[in-house]
Design an enzyme around this catalytic site. Sequence first.
Site, PDB file in Angstrom:
ATOM      1  N   ASP A   1       0.864  -1.183   0.000  1.00 15.75           N
ATOM      2  CA  ASP A   1       0.000   0.000   0.000  1.00 15.75           C
ATOM      3  C   ASP A   1       0.909   1.244   0.000  1.00 15.75           C
ATOM      4  O   ASP A   1       1.779   1.380   0.864  1.00 15.75           O
ATOM      5  CB  ASP A   1      -0.890  -0.016   1.246  1.00 15.75           C
ATOM      6  CG  ASP A   1      -1.855   1.161   1.293  1.00 15.75           C
ATOM      7  OD1 ASP A   1      -3.084   0.934   1.270  1.00 15.75           O
ATOM      8  OD2 ASP A   1      -1.378   2.319   1.349  1.00 15.75           O
TER       9      ASP A   1
ATOM     10  N   ASN B   1      -1.721  13.049  -4.256  1.00 15.97           N
ATOM     11  CA  ASN B   1      -2.873  13.568  -5.016  1.00 15.97           C
ATOM     12  C   ASN B   1      -3.140  15.031  -4.656  1.00 15.97           C
ATOM     13  O   ASN B   1      -3.361  15.863  -5.539  1.00 15.97           O
ATOM     14  CB  ASN B   1      -4.135  12.762  -4.690  1.00 15.97           C
ATOM     15  CG  ASN B   1      -4.294  11.545  -5.582  1.00 15.97           C
ATOM     16  OD1 ASN B   1      -3.758  11.490  -6.680  1.00 15.97           O
ATOM     17  ND2 ASN B   1      -5.022  10.559  -5.097  1.00 15.97           N
TER      18      ASN B   1
ATOM     19  N   HIS C   1      -4.704  14.618  -9.236  1.00 15.00           N
ATOM     20  CA  HIS C   1      -5.121  13.225  -9.442  1.00 15.00           C
ATOM     21  C   HIS C   1      -4.383  12.579 -10.620  1.00 15.00           C
ATOM     22  O   HIS C   1      -4.025  11.396 -10.588  1.00 15.00           O
ATOM     23  CB  HIS C   1      -6.634  13.192  -9.668  1.00 15.00           C
ATOM     24  CG  HIS C   1      -7.261  11.868  -9.395  1.00 15.00           C
ATOM     25  ND1 HIS C   1      -7.470  10.920 -10.373  1.00 15.00           N
ATOM     26  CD2 HIS C   1      -7.713  11.313  -8.244  1.00 15.00           C
ATOM     27  CE1 HIS C   1      -8.028   9.860  -9.841  1.00 15.00           C
ATOM     28  NE2 HIS C   1      -8.198  10.067  -8.542  1.00 15.00           N
TER      29      HIS C   1
ATOM     30  N   ASP D   1      -2.253   9.174 -10.657  1.00 12.65           N
ATOM     31  CA  ASP D   1      -2.416   8.064 -11.614  1.00 12.65           C
ATOM     32  C   ASP D   1      -1.065   7.658 -12.215  1.00 12.65           C
ATOM     33  O   ASP D   1      -0.776   6.463 -12.389  1.00 12.65           O
ATOM     34  CB  ASP D   1      -3.354   8.472 -12.760  1.00 12.65           C
ATOM     35  CG  ASP D   1      -4.816   8.410 -12.349  1.00 12.65           C
ATOM     36  OD1 ASP D   1      -5.093   8.003 -11.206  1.00 12.65           O
ATOM     37  OD2 ASP D   1      -5.681   8.771 -13.175  1.00 12.65           O
TER      38      ASP D   1
ATOM     39  N   GLU E   1      -4.721   2.416  -4.152  1.00  7.99           N
ATOM     40  CA  GLU E   1      -3.244   2.429  -4.210  1.00  7.99           C
ATOM     41  C   GLU E   1      -2.679   1.202  -3.514  1.00  7.99           C
ATOM     42  O   GLU E   1      -1.621   1.248  -2.908  1.00  7.99           O
ATOM     43  CB  GLU E   1      -2.661   3.719  -3.594  1.00  7.99           C
ATOM     44  CG  GLU E   1      -3.565   4.449  -2.639  1.00  7.99           C
ATOM     45  CD  GLU E   1      -3.731   3.760  -1.284  1.00  7.99           C
ATOM     46  OE1 GLU E   1      -4.683   2.961  -1.159  1.00  7.99           O
ATOM     47  OE2 GLU E   1      -2.926   4.023  -0.364  1.00  7.99           O
TER      48      GLU E   1
HETATM   49  P1  GH3 Z   1      -1.445   5.531   4.132  1.00  5.38           P
HETATM   50  O1  GH3 Z   1       0.031   5.780   4.177  1.00  5.38           O
HETATM   51  O2  GH3 Z   1      -2.009   5.342   5.508  1.00  5.38           O
HETATM   52  O3  GH3 Z   1      -1.813   4.428   3.242  1.00  5.38           O
HETATM   53  O4  GH3 Z   1      -2.095   6.880   3.604  1.00  5.38           O
HETATM   54  P2  GH3 Z   1      -2.774   7.130   2.182  1.00  5.38           P
HETATM   55  O5  GH3 Z   1      -2.903   8.588   2.000  1.00  5.38           O
HETATM   56  O6  GH3 Z   1      -2.000   6.410   1.133  1.00  5.38           O
HETATM   57  O7  GH3 Z   1      -4.142   6.384   2.351  1.00  5.38           O
HETATM   58  P3  GH3 Z   1      -5.614   6.901   2.230  1.00  5.38           P
HETATM   59  O8  GH3 Z   1      -6.476   5.670   2.313  1.00  5.38           O
HETATM   60  O9  GH3 Z   1      -5.891   7.999   3.221  1.00  5.38           O
HETATM   61  O10 GH3 Z   1      -5.715   7.522   0.787  1.00  5.38           O
HETATM   62  C1  GH3 Z   1      -5.651   6.771  -0.355  1.00  5.38           C
HETATM   63  C2  GH3 Z   1      -5.862   7.694  -1.508  1.00  5.38           C
HETATM   64  O11 GH3 Z   1      -5.701   7.000  -2.757  1.00  5.38           O
HETATM   65  C3  GH3 Z   1      -7.233   8.323  -1.540  1.00  5.38           C
HETATM   66  C4  GH3 Z   1      -7.715   8.117  -2.949  1.00  5.38           C
HETATM   67  O12 GH3 Z   1      -8.242   9.288  -3.491  1.00  5.38           O
HETATM   68  C5  GH3 Z   1      -6.465   7.713  -3.694  1.00  5.38           C
HETATM   69  N1  GH3 Z   1      -6.740   6.884  -4.855  1.00  5.38           N
HETATM   70  C6  GH3 Z   1      -7.361   5.687  -4.885  1.00  5.38           C
HETATM   71  N2  GH3 Z   1      -7.430   5.237  -6.156  1.00  5.38           N
HETATM   72  C7  GH3 Z   1      -6.824   6.164  -6.942  1.00  5.38           C
HETATM   73  C8  GH3 Z   1      -6.584   6.259  -8.349  1.00  5.38           C
HETATM   74  O13 GH3 Z   1      -6.925   5.389  -9.160  1.00  5.38           O
HETATM   75  N3  GH3 Z   1      -5.933   7.349  -8.789  1.00  5.38           N
HETATM   76  C9  GH3 Z   1      -5.516   8.344  -7.939  1.00  5.38           C
HETATM   77  N4  GH3 Z   1      -4.871   9.379  -8.445  1.00  5.38           N
HETATM   78  N5  GH3 Z   1      -5.765   8.277  -6.623  1.00  5.38           N
HETATM   79  C10 GH3 Z   1      -6.394   7.216  -6.114  1.00  5.38           C
HETATM   80 MG    MG Z   2      -1.864   4.280   1.189  1.00  6.21          MG
HETATM   81 MG    MG Z   3      -4.874   2.117   1.048  1.00  7.98          MG
END
Ligand code: GH3
Ligand code: MG
Ligand code: MG
Length: 223
Positions: A100, A108, A113, A117, A143
């Site tokens: 992760d 982001n 965004h 990606d 992610e």
């Molecule tokens: P942690 O270290 O605890 O994992 O923190 P984090 O910020 O990585 O985790 P969190 O779950 O708070 O945020 C994950 C983010 O990933 C939020 C979401 O908008 C983003 N995300 C999920 N799928 C995609 C995608 O396909 N593209 C992009 N650009 N962002 C994505």
């Molecule tokens: Mg994360």
């Molecule tokens: Mg996550």
Amino acid sequence: MTERSTRAPIFRVADTHVVQRLERASEQFGDHPLVAELEWLAHQYQRLEARLDKNKVLQEQAISDPLTGLMNRNGLLDRLNAECARLIREHTAFGLLMLDLDHFKAINDAFGHHAGDQVLIAVAATLRQHMRPYDVFARWGGEEFLLLVPAVERPALEELARRLLDAVRQVSVSGAPEVSEVRVSIGLYYCDQPESPADSVRKADIALYRAKEAGRDQVVTFD
Ligand code: GH3
Ligand code: MG
Ligand code: MG
């Protein structure tokens, strides 16, 4: 030579496509009443083939992630089911690495965004280079990535996890060069006893959660 023995070899020609065989027969016996039937059969055969090709494409799409080109969660679950069954049958072992990205939301938020990606695409491509052909690497969602490593010993799995951690530290995101630092946390689970696919994923997930709690950018093993 009888008429029957003259015709037979046409349908026995090896390595010749069925449609070509039927077409050839229709050329040779153009005025025979069965020629129309043969042409109809050839047409039906082609339609069936086209439908099979289309189904193959749909099946591929159903198990792949369009952004990274990796397998998706459904595809990996199929393979994990098979691996859990193989473990019971053949007393094999397998490894799971749940990855992760760290603070991905901040990437982001800071760069947009699209840049996020691009990071996902770059990380997927980099990690893929470290896999063996029979490892199964999927985008688990958002992610998160899940790697199924069949037929592996524990030390090799631990070594692989460390290499993946390092590879992400060095990833360069050509589609978003403004992103200079990417890190990942990894939960490792080595499965050498019969259990359900859901349980094995849950254990990799618990290990990942501990890696996050311990400060991220590290591998934690479930035990
Ligand atoms: P942690 O270290 O605890 O994992 O923190 P984090 O910020 O990585 O985790 P969190 O779950 O708070 O945020 C994950 C983010 O990933 C939020 C979401 O908008 C983003 N995300 C999920 N799928 C995609 C995608 O396909 N593209 C992009 N650009 N962002 C994505
Ligand atoms: Mg994360
Ligand atoms: Mg996550």
